[in-house]
Design a protein around this motif. Structure first.
Motif, PDB file in Angstrom:
ATOM      1  N   TRP A   1     -12.489  -2.349  -9.696  1.00  0.00           N
ATOM      2  CA  TRP A   1     -11.763  -2.043  -8.459  1.00  0.00           C
ATOM      3  C   TRP A   1     -10.469  -2.827  -8.547  1.00  0.00           C
ATOM      4  O   TRP A   1     -10.493  -4.058  -8.720  1.00  0.00           O
TER       5      TRP A   1
ATOM      6  N   LEU B   1      -6.426  -3.644  -7.196  1.00  0.00           N
ATOM      7  CA  LEU B   1      -5.499  -3.634  -6.053  1.00  0.00           C
ATOM      8  C   LEU B   1      -4.140  -4.132  -6.533  1.00  0.00           C
ATOM      9  O   LEU B   1      -4.066  -5.139  -7.243  1.00  0.00           O
TER      10      LEU B   1
ATOM     11  N   VAL C   1      -1.231  -6.059  -5.368  1.00  0.00           N
ATOM     12  CA  VAL C   1      -0.947  -6.970  -4.251  1.00  0.00           C
ATOM     13  C   VAL C   1       0.558  -7.021  -3.980  1.00  0.00           C
ATOM     14  O   VAL C   1       0.998  -7.099  -2.848  1.00  0.00           O
TER      15      VAL C   1
ATOM     16  N   ALA D   1       2.432  -1.781  -3.355  1.00  0.00           N
ATOM     17  CA  ALA D   1       1.704  -2.933  -2.797  1.00  0.00           C
ATOM     18  C   ALA D   1       0.702  -2.465  -1.749  1.00  0.00           C
ATOM     19  O   ALA D   1       1.037  -1.684  -0.854  1.00  0.00           O
ATOM     20  N   GLY D   2      -0.516  -2.926  -1.882  1.00  0.00           N
ATOM     21  CA  GLY D   2      -1.586  -2.560  -0.958  1.00  0.00           C
ATOM     22  C   GLY D   2      -2.464  -1.432  -1.457  1.00  0.00           C
ATOM     23  O   GLY D   2      -3.579  -1.260  -0.962  1.00  0.00           O
ATOM     24  N   ASP D   3      -1.986  -0.668  -2.443  1.00  0.00           N
ATOM     25  CA  ASP D   3      -2.788   0.438  -2.971  1.00  0.00           C
ATOM     26  C   ASP D   3      -3.941  -0.090  -3.825  1.00  0.00           C
ATOM     27  O   ASP D   3      -3.756  -1.014  -4.628  1.00  0.00           O
ATOM     28  N   PHE D   4      -5.095   0.517  -3.663  1.00  0.00           N
ATOM     29  CA  PHE D   4      -6.239   0.137  -4.496  1.00  0.00           C
ATOM     30  C   PHE D   4      -6.922   1.388  -5.033  1.00  0.00           C
ATOM     31  O   PHE D   4      -6.840   2.467  -4.433  1.00  0.00           O
TER      32      PHE D   4
ATOM     33  N   LEU E   1      -4.919  -7.547  -8.388  1.00  0.00           N
ATOM     34  CA  LEU E   1      -6.223  -8.185  -8.249  1.00  0.00           C
ATOM     35  C   LEU E   1      -7.241  -7.202  -8.820  1.00  0.00           C
ATOM     36  O   LEU E   1      -7.337  -6.062  -8.343  1.00  0.00           O
TER      37      LEU E   1
ATOM     38  N   VAL F   1     -11.221  -6.491  -9.737  1.00  0.00           N
ATOM     39  CA  VAL F   1     -12.612  -6.888  -9.542  1.00  0.00           C
ATOM     40  C   VAL F   1     -13.466  -6.063 -10.497  1.00  0.00           C
ATOM     41  O   VAL F   1     -13.614  -4.857 -10.328  1.00  0.00           O
TER      42      VAL F   1
END
Lengths: 126, 126
Positions: free
Chosen positions: A55, A57, A59, A78-81, A104, A106
């Protein structure tokens, strides 16, 4: 000990020499990392094909994420995941030039190959 | 389908009525959620004590995170992240008033009690 995504960048990131990968958390079944890109992209015709789910993101900054099973490169701001299923082929088509893109990531699911901190990824090229 | 942390806020968050919790990813062993706070805090003398570990990031805004085993409230600014071990008592002492604080929470480890999407948390009070 790193405690803020926006501080304490590695020298290679500050100098825009190469993409950097830092583990923020490593635990059975999950690894969280900060990736800093400064214009790098995956090598042409290279595809990530990971044994675990990811996952991811954006940032800060922006990037193009390409899936082998899609025609169009996804532009991430920015903010899209995005959730990337294990074994789904993908590559980073581009990251913003002249600025710092912070991801970021995961990684979760099958992390049995998580023996080392080194990401199973090649150096991305500028 | 939510795909950006900074967009598509629930009405209750837009109106600053209450803290909101939205699952971004739910998978065996991991749950990622967006939490939006607009000045709320945990009830006085209330402590979270969760069966799973939680890695939490303040993406935007600021907050005070208090641990029962620490004297001082930790002030978290944008980019700050903290790993909260399972069963470690903690509470949200405050979130920024008059602005929107966005958290990214990654719950991992023992998620056997993950039967519902509802967070095992009380409504936080203003």
């Amino acid at each position: 000990m790193l405690s803020n995504l926006f501080r304490d960048f590695p020298a290679a990131a500050l100098n825009a020499q190469e993409e950097t990968f830092e583990a923020l958390l490593a635990h059975p079944g999950i690894r969280i990392e900060r990736i800093i890109s400064t214009g790098q992209a995956s090598p042409v015709d290279f595809w990530y094909c990971q044994p675990q789910d990811e996952w991811v993101l954006v940032v800060q900054g922006s990037a193009g994420l390409q899936f082998a099973d899609e025609d169009r490169v996804r532009e991430l701001q920015a903010g899209d995941f995005v959730n990337i299923a294990a074994q789904r082929q993908h590559r980073v088509a581009w990251t913003a030039a002249g600025e710092t893109t912070i991801w970021l990531a995961v990684h979760y699911g099958d992390l049995t190959s998580q023996a080392t901190d080194a990401p199973a990824t090649p150096a991305r090229q500028m």
